[in-house]
Motif scaffolding. Structure first.
Motif, PDB file in Angstrom:
ATOM      1  N   LYS A  77      21.979 -38.545 -32.091  1.00  0.00           N
ATOM      2  CA  LYS A  77      23.282 -38.769 -31.462  1.00  0.00           C
ATOM      3  C   LYS A  77      23.444 -40.166 -30.870  1.00  0.00           C
ATOM      4  CE  LYS A  77      27.006 -36.472 -31.166  1.00  0.00           C
ATOM      5  NZ  LYS A  77      27.528 -37.078 -32.337  1.00  0.00           N
ATOM      6  N   GLY A  78      24.455 -40.861 -31.340  1.00  0.00           N
ATOM      7  CA  GLY A  78      24.854 -42.115 -30.708  1.00  0.00           C
ATOM      8  C   GLY A  78      23.881 -43.272 -30.833  1.00  0.00           C
ATOM      9  N   LYS A  79      22.908 -43.166 -31.725  1.00  0.00           N
ATOM     10  CA  LYS A  79      21.882 -44.206 -31.786  1.00  0.00           C
ATOM     11  C   LYS A  79      22.156 -45.202 -32.919  1.00  0.00           C
ATOM     12  CE  LYS A  79      16.989 -44.683 -31.343  1.00  0.00           C
ATOM     13  NZ  LYS A  79      15.689 -44.166 -31.623  1.00  0.00           N
ATOM     14  N   ILE A  80      22.082 -46.500 -32.602  1.00  0.00           N
ATOM     15  CA  ILE A  80      22.164 -47.522 -33.644  1.00  0.00           C
ATOM     16  C   ILE A  80      20.758 -47.717 -34.194  1.00  0.00           C
ATOM     17  CG2 ILE A  80      22.734 -49.915 -34.179  1.00  0.00           C
ATOM     18  CD1 ILE A  80      24.810 -49.881 -31.994  1.00  0.00           C
ATOM     19  N   LYS A  81      20.610 -47.614 -35.526  1.00  0.00           N
ATOM     20  CA  LYS A  81      19.277 -47.552 -36.102  1.00  0.00           C
ATOM     21  C   LYS A  81      18.778 -48.867 -36.690  1.00  0.00           C
ATOM     22  CE  LYS A  81      18.449 -43.137 -35.654  1.00  0.00           C
ATOM     23  NZ  LYS A  81      18.593 -42.261 -36.814  1.00  0.00           N
ATOM     24  N   ALA A  82      19.621 -49.527 -37.473  1.00  0.00           N
ATOM     25  CA  ALA A  82      19.090 -50.664 -38.221  1.00  0.00           C
ATOM     26  C   ALA A  82      20.205 -51.580 -38.712  1.00  0.00           C
ATOM     27  CB  ALA A  82      18.286 -50.155 -39.416  1.00  0.00           C
ATOM     28  N   VAL A  83      19.774 -52.766 -39.142  1.00  0.00           N
ATOM     29  CA  VAL A  83      20.683 -53.783 -39.650  1.00  0.00           C
ATOM     30  C   VAL A  83      20.147 -54.232 -41.009  1.00  0.00           C
ATOM     31  CG1 VAL A  83      21.548 -56.114 -39.227  1.00  0.00           C
ATOM     32  CG2 VAL A  83      21.185 -54.573 -37.294  1.00  0.00           C
ATOM     33  N   ALA A  84      21.045 -54.413 -41.973  1.00  0.00           N
ATOM     34  CA  ALA A  84      20.604 -54.938 -43.271  1.00  0.00           C
ATOM     35  C   ALA A  84      21.644 -55.941 -43.751  1.00  0.00           C
ATOM     36  CB  ALA A  84      20.463 -53.811 -44.287  1.00  0.00           C
ATOM     37  N   ALA A  85      21.289 -56.750 -44.730  1.00  0.00           N
ATOM     38  CA  ALA A  85      22.234 -57.763 -45.200  1.00  0.00           C
ATOM     39  C   ALA A  85      22.253 -57.809 -46.710  1.00  0.00           C
ATOM     40  CB  ALA A  85      21.859 -59.120 -44.645  1.00  0.00           C
ATOM     41  N   LYS A  86      23.430 -58.029 -47.253  1.00  0.00           N
ATOM     42  CA  LYS A  86      23.577 -58.161 -48.706  1.00  0.00           C
ATOM     43  C   LYS A  86      24.093 -59.566 -49.011  1.00  0.00           C
ATOM     44  CE  LYS A  86      25.182 -55.587 -52.593  1.00  0.00           C
ATOM     45  NZ  LYS A  86      26.213 -54.875 -53.244  1.00  0.00           N
ATOM     46  N   ASP A  87      23.338 -60.286 -49.839  1.00  0.00           N
ATOM     47  CA  ASP A  87      23.645 -61.704 -50.115  1.00  0.00           C
ATOM     48  C   ASP A  87      24.616 -61.873 -51.280  1.00  0.00           C
ATOM     49  OD1 ASP A  87      21.793 -62.542 -48.181  1.00  0.00           O
ATOM     50  OD2 ASP A  87      20.142 -62.366 -49.612  1.00  0.00           O
ATOM     51  N   ASN A  88      24.979 -63.124 -51.505  1.00  0.00           N
ATOM     52  CA  ASN A  88      25.797 -63.516 -52.669  1.00  0.00           C
ATOM     53  C   ASN A  88      27.123 -62.785 -52.762  1.00  0.00           C
ATOM     54  OD1 ASN A  88      23.741 -65.251 -53.559  1.00  0.00           O
ATOM     55  ND2 ASN A  88      22.670 -63.489 -54.428  1.00  0.00           N
ATOM     56  N   ILE A  89      27.819 -62.749 -51.643  1.00  0.00           N
ATOM     57  CA  ILE A  89      29.091 -62.043 -51.595  1.00  0.00           C
ATOM     58  C   ILE A  89      30.238 -63.059 -51.634  1.00  0.00           C
ATOM     59  CG2 ILE A  89      30.537 -60.535 -50.171  1.00  0.00           C
ATOM     60  CD1 ILE A  89      28.044 -59.123 -51.252  1.00  0.00           C
ATOM     61  N   THR A  90      31.288 -62.710 -52.350  1.00  0.00           N
ATOM     62  CA  THR A  90      32.489 -63.526 -52.400  1.00  0.00           C
ATOM     63  C   THR A  90      33.623 -62.738 -51.756  1.00  0.00           C
ATOM     64  OG1 THR A  90      31.739 -64.507 -54.465  1.00  0.00           O
ATOM     65  CG2 THR A  90      34.088 -64.722 -53.957  1.00  0.00           C
ATOM     66  N   ALA A  91      34.352 -63.384 -50.828  1.00  0.00           N
ATOM     67  CA  ALA A  91      35.494 -62.725 -50.199  1.00  0.00           C
ATOM     68  C   ALA A  91      36.773 -63.266 -50.817  1.00  0.00           C
ATOM     69  CB  ALA A  91      35.490 -62.980 -48.700  1.00  0.00           C
ATOM     70  N   ILE A  92      37.721 -62.383 -51.076  1.00  0.00           N
ATOM     71  CA  ILE A  92      39.003 -62.781 -51.652  1.00  0.00           C
ATOM     72  C   ILE A  92      40.117 -62.226 -50.772  1.00  0.00           C
ATOM     73  CG2 ILE A  92      40.478 -62.689 -53.708  1.00  0.00           C
ATOM     74  CD1 ILE A  92      37.840 -61.892 -55.229  1.00  0.00           C
ATOM     75  N   LYS A  93      41.003 -63.117 -50.350  1.00  0.00           N
ATOM     76  CA  LYS A  93      42.132 -62.664 -49.518  1.00  0.00           C
ATOM     77  C   LYS A  93      43.430 -62.825 -50.302  1.00  0.00           C
ATOM     78  CE  LYS A  93      43.385 -65.059 -45.808  1.00  0.00           C
ATOM     79  NZ  LYS A  93      43.034 -65.563 -44.471  1.00  0.00           N
ATOM     80  N   ILE A  94      44.258 -61.785 -50.277  1.00  0.00           N
ATOM     81  CA  ILE A  94      45.573 -61.852 -50.926  1.00  0.00           C
ATOM     82  C   ILE A  94      46.608 -61.627 -49.822  1.00  0.00           C
ATOM     83  CG2 ILE A  94      47.066 -60.946 -52.761  1.00  0.00           C
ATOM     84  CD1 ILE A  94      43.543 -59.737 -52.697  1.00  0.00           C
ATOM     85  N   LYS A  95      47.444 -62.623 -49.597  1.00  0.00           N
ATOM     86  CA  LYS A  95      48.432 -62.526 -48.527  1.00  0.00           C
ATOM     87  C   LYS A  95      49.815 -62.546 -49.163  1.00  0.00           C
ATOM     88  CE  LYS A  95      49.538 -65.478 -45.386  1.00  0.00           C
ATOM     89  NZ  LYS A  95      49.488 -66.810 -44.924  1.00  0.00           N
ATOM     90  N   SER A  96      50.647 -61.607 -48.711  1.00  0.00           N
ATOM     91  CA  SER A  96      51.954 -61.563 -49.333  1.00  0.00           C
ATOM     92  C   SER A  96      52.991 -60.956 -48.408  1.00  0.00           C
ATOM     93  CB  SER A  96      51.884 -60.718 -50.612  1.00  0.00           C
ATOM     94  OG  SER A  96      53.198 -60.401 -51.009  1.00  0.00           O
ATOM     95  N   GLY A  97      54.117 -61.611 -48.278  1.00  0.00           N
ATOM     96  CA  GLY A  97      55.235 -61.059 -47.523  1.00  0.00           C
ATOM     97  C   GLY A  97      55.697 -59.764 -48.150  1.00  0.00           C
ATOM     98  N   ARG A  98      55.477 -59.664 -49.460  1.00  0.00           N
ATOM     99  CA  ARG A  98      55.955 -58.490 -50.188  1.00  0.00           C
ATOM    100  C   ARG A  98      55.167 -57.224 -49.835  1.00  0.00           C
ATOM    101  NH1 ARG A  98      55.997 -59.568 -56.326  1.00  0.00           N
ATOM    102  NH2 ARG A  98      54.782 -61.425 -55.912  1.00  0.00           N
ATOM    103  N   MET A  99      54.001 -57.407 -49.218  1.00  0.00           N
ATOM    104  CA  MET A  99      53.204 -56.233 -48.872  1.00  0.00           C
ATOM    105  C   MET A  99      53.851 -55.454 -47.733  1.00  0.00           C
ATOM    106  SD  MET A  99      49.226 -56.172 -47.827  1.00  0.00           S
ATOM    107  CE  MET A  99      48.442 -54.701 -47.191  1.00  0.00           C
ATOM    108  N   LEU A 100      54.601 -56.196 -46.887  1.00  0.00           N
ATOM    109  CA  LEU A 100      55.221 -55.594 -45.714  1.00  0.00           C
ATOM    110  C   LEU A 100      56.096 -54.410 -46.132  1.00  0.00           C
ATOM    111  CD1 LEU A 100      55.067 -56.506 -42.712  1.00  0.00           C
ATOM    112  CD2 LEU A 100      57.294 -57.581 -43.063  1.00  0.00           C
TER     113      LEU A 100
END
Ligand code: ASP
Ligand code: MG
Length: 437
Positions: free
Chosen positions: A291-314
């Motif tokens: 209960k309620g315990k934070i156990k561990a941290v891991a990391a995944k490399d070589n990631i690409t982030a893509i952002k799509i911004k659009s007024g039309r999404m509103l």
């Protein structure tokens, strides 16, 4: 009955094989072995030469690998009788591998070549145990491990065949079998993908309703952070299946992610143990949460982030579908997603079709790409009505620029996207804040 799986390093030399033999004798369990370390890579190299129609290149690797195996015989066996049997075993498999240098080489032949590593390691171990007077029995994985037309394991077939095989050997002291290899729906030799021995162990455990699945490696269980880059990490004693799945997927190298599901569905605990320190408790993975315990941290490399911004999404419907469809069209899986009312950010780790994807996305909005990113994932019992854990995680990251934060997809994970150059300090800060005070 338990299922005990030993990876390539655990059986990587005659000495290590003897160590494993000590650990497995005394109880009537099923022991799953990988190929000796480096072998599958060599078999891939051999196949690569054969694809390129270079039998000389292949033969060179084959000879070198065979020599390595013959070298283990003197050290592993003590009687001439068993040295001779081992020599014949090794010769048989390498003669067989050599036959592929003379003929057409396709995907089918490659799978047969790749299967030889596990066939040799299990054959050698079985001979060694027999020489030691143990009545061990080889269970040929090719006789019971099978995938269906979707290349997914076929649990009904596996169970039926395996139970029958076990029944035929009521007097056996223990069973040795190959990880990784199987047959497909057409009866051809195939495999469960690289690193698939963990999966084999889990499927076998599920098929026989094992009391426990043990994955033996050479570290003392899963650590609460990456010990190669973070100071003061410690083994996690207990993980929920979901926590282990997140960690395995997000970079903790100790366990193959596919291994979790069969064990979880059949409620069979998985224990990660260390061959170098067999008495250590290791890590227990089960359906139990702390209960309620934070156990561990891991990391995944070589990631690409893509952002799509659009007024039309509103207030528009169907915007996310259109965006996701583009990734689907290029068979590119998305890892993380965050949204706002006017835009969406996603991450991918397969950049193969990045250019086309970005091109297509431009139809729907302004596109920004951030490369060389890392997903840092914090795992534990993070049920939303537990208060305070988000604050602790964000507080730990107070000096690190964070590109995306994602929580709520599961009760077990908070993901943060940071620059690769900030990875070490992000992981260290999380360890310092969450575990070391
Ligand atoms: N021998 C295979 C590999 O190296 C399977 C395994 O070790 O899990 O990928
Ligand atoms: Mg492995």
């Amino acid at each position: 009955m338990k299922v005990l799986k030993f990876g390539g390093t655990s059986v990587g030399s005659a000495q290590r094989m003897k160590g494993v033999a000590k650990l497995i004798t005394g109880e009537r369990n099923i022991v799953v072995l990988s190929a000796m370390s480096g072998t599958t890579n060599s078999l891939v190299e051999i196949s690569d030469y054969l694809y390129k129609k270079n039998p000389d290149g292949a033969n060179e690797v084959i000879n070198k690998l065979a020599q390595k195996y013959y070298g283990h015989i003197e050290e592993l066996y003590s009687t001439d009788e068993y040295k001779q049997k081992a020599k014949e075993l090794i010769k048989h498999h390498f003669d067989y591998i050599r036959t592929f240098t003379k003929d057409l080489f396709t995907l089918f032949e490659e799978k047969v070549v790749l299967a030889q590593g596990e066939l040799i390691s299990t054959g050698m171990m079985n001979l060694y145990l027999n020489e030691c007077g143990v009545n061990s029995v080889l269970l040929p994985a090719l006789d019971y491990m099978r995938t269906d037309k979707n290349a997914e394991p076929d649990p009904v077939y596996i169970k039926e065949k395996l139970v029958k095989l076990l029944d035929e050997h009521k007097d056996a002291d223990l069973f040795i079998t190959q990880g990784y290899i199987c047959r497909n729906a057409y009866g051809e030799i195939d495999n469960l993908q690289r690193g698939g021995s963990d999966y084999s162990a889990s499927l076998i455990g599920a098929a026989i309703g094992a009391e426990e699945i043990q994955i033996w490696t050479d570290i003392d269980g899963m650590h609460n952070n990456d010990p190669r880059i973070v100071e003061k990490t410690s083994p996690v004693r207990h993980l929920h299946f979901e926590e282990a799945a997140e960690l395995a997927y997000f970079g903790a190298k100790i366990l193959h992610p596919t291994c979790i599901l069969p064990a979880k569905l059949n409620n069979i605990p998985v224990r990660l143990l260390n061959t170098m320190q067999p008495e250590a408790p290791g890590t227990m993975i089960s359906n139990m949460t702390e209960k309620g315990k934070i156990k561990a941290v891991a990391a995944k490399d070589n990631i690409t982030a893509i952002k799509i911004k659009s007024g039309r999404m509103l207030l528009a419907t169907g915007f996310l579908r259109k965006v996701f469809e583009i990734f689907e069209n290029y068979q590119t899986p998305i890892d993380m997603v965050t949204t706002s009312e006017v835009g969406v950010s996603v991450t991918i780790d397969n950049r193969k079709h990045l250019e086309e994807i970005v091109d297509d996305l431009k139809k729907y909005g302004t596109v920004t790409v951030d490369e060389d990113m890392v997903i840092v994932c914090v795992v534990g019992d993070l049920e939303w009505d537990n208060v305070g854990f988000e604050a602790r995680i964000v507080q730990a990251m107070k000096d690190v620029p964070v590109r995306m934060i994602s929580y709520g997809g599961s009760n077990y994970n908070v993901s943060l996207l940071v620059k690769a150059s900030d990875k070490t300090r992000a992981l260290q800060a999380l360890s310092d804040h969450l575990f070391n005070n």
